[in-house]
Scaffold this motif. Structure first.
Motif, mmCIF file in Angstrom:
data_model
loop_
_atom_site.group_PDB
_atom_site.id
_atom_site.type_symbol
_atom_site.label_atom_id
_atom_site.label_comp_id
_atom_site.label_asym_id
_atom_site.label_seq_id
_atom_site.Cartn_x
_atom_site.Cartn_y
_atom_site.Cartn_z
ATOM 1 N N UNK A 24 0.746 -1.061 -0.148
ATOM 2 C CA UNK A 24 -0.031 0.116 0.118
ATOM 3 C C UNK A 24 0.964 1.271 0.171
ATOM 4 N N UNK A 25 2.130 1.167 0.229
ATOM 5 C CA UNK A 25 3.068 2.371 -0.039
ATOM 6 C C UNK A 25 2.702 3.508 1.002
ATOM 7 N N UNK A 26 1.923 3.235 2.131
ATOM 8 C CA UNK A 26 1.559 4.365 3.072
ATOM 9 C C UNK A 26 0.480 4.974 2.909
ATOM 10 N N UNK A 27 -0.563 4.155 2.387
ATOM 11 C CA UNK A 27 -1.984 4.685 1.988
ATOM 12 C C UNK A 27 -2.758 4.813 3.350
ATOM 13 N N UNK A 50 10.690 -2.784 -0.128
ATOM 14 C CA UNK A 50 11.803 -3.908 -0.221
ATOM 15 C C UNK A 50 11.861 -4.705 0.984
ATOM 16 N N UNK A 51 12.743 -6.006 0.763
ATOM 17 C CA UNK A 51 13.012 -6.844 1.857
ATOM 18 C C UNK A 51 13.858 -6.241 2.772
ATOM 19 N N UNK A 52 15.010 -5.390 2.155
ATOM 20 C CA UNK A 52 16.068 -4.993 2.881
ATOM 21 C C UNK A 52 15.194 -3.991 3.867
ATOM 22 N N UNK A 56 15.908 -3.849 8.071
ATOM 23 C CA UNK A 56 16.533 -2.489 8.460
ATOM 24 C C UNK A 56 15.506 -1.802 9.484
ATOM 25 N N UNK A 57 14.312 -1.448 8.986
ATOM 26 C CA UNK A 57 13.546 -0.687 9.615
ATOM 27 C C UNK A 57 12.661 -1.243 10.427
ATOM 28 N N UNK A 67 12.202 -18.525 4.660
ATOM 29 C CA UNK A 67 11.196 -19.482 4.732
ATOM 30 C C UNK A 67 9.907 -19.205 4.244
ATOM 31 N N UNK A 68 9.388 -18.279 4.345
ATOM 32 C CA UNK A 68 7.934 -17.731 3.991
ATOM 33 C C UNK A 68 7.683 -16.819 2.866
ATOM 34 N N UNK A 69 8.620 -15.982 2.620
ATOM 35 C CA UNK A 69 8.395 -14.914 1.393
ATOM 36 C C UNK A 69 7.941 -13.632 2.140
ATOM 37 N N UNK A 70 7.894 -12.415 1.560
ATOM 38 C CA UNK A 70 7.391 -11.370 1.873
ATOM 39 C C UNK A 70 6.163 -11.408 2.397
#
Length: 156
Positions: A24-27, A50-52, A56-57, A67-70
């Motif tokens: 949702x990119x912040x919606x 992103x996964x990174x 990180x955040x 194991x599970x994906x994003x």
């Protein structure tokens, strides 16, 4: 509940809100912060596309991603809990999904996983299959579902 009603309910219950959003990119954060005066209740939003960024955040474990994906309830759980851990909020909602176009046999377009974390309570997760209704519609439906999760948590 409208975003204004969600904020008022949080205010009345002494709750603060954080969001952790991917597809949702912040919606959800935008819907809440569009309401004047939301800063006393809305602490922060994490847009971790992103996964990174999730690692990180929000402190998502790389082994969980492997194991599970994003797009999984496991990651939605870790995102919601990470939003609580990395904010001053007492209530957090997370969203991770495949808005489209695309997807796969195992993770189809329109699959969105949600997490709801609250201080002192067990984290809840769920998946909604919105279907291949188009990227914009999936994102808006996911935003609305996340807002309904917050409303439900504040109605208790």
């Amino acid at each position: 509940m409208t975003p204004a009603q969600i904020l008022q309910a949080a205010r009345q219950r002494g709750q603060t809100i954080a969001t952790a959003e991917s597809c949702t990119g912040g919606m959800v954060a935008v819907a809440l912060t569009d309401v004047a005066g939301s800063s006393d209740v809305f602490d922060r939003g994490f847009v971790t596309y992103s996964n990174d960024a999730k690692v990180a955040m929000l402190g998502i474990r790389p082994e969980s991603l492997a194991a599970h994906g994003a797009v999984s309830e496991e990651i939605a759980r870790e995102m919601a809990e990470g939003a609580l851990d990395h904010s001053l909020a007492t209530l957090a909602v997370s969203i991770t999904g495949i808005a489209g176009p695309g997807g796969s046999e195992f993770k189809p377009e329109g699959r969105v996983c949600f997490g709801l974390a609250r201080k002192g309570r067990a984290t809840e997760t769920g998946t909604v299959e919105f279907g291949a209704i188009g990227r914009d519609k999936v994102r808006h439906a996911a935003r609305d579902h996340a807002l309904s999760l917050l409303a439900g948590a504040l109605a208790l």
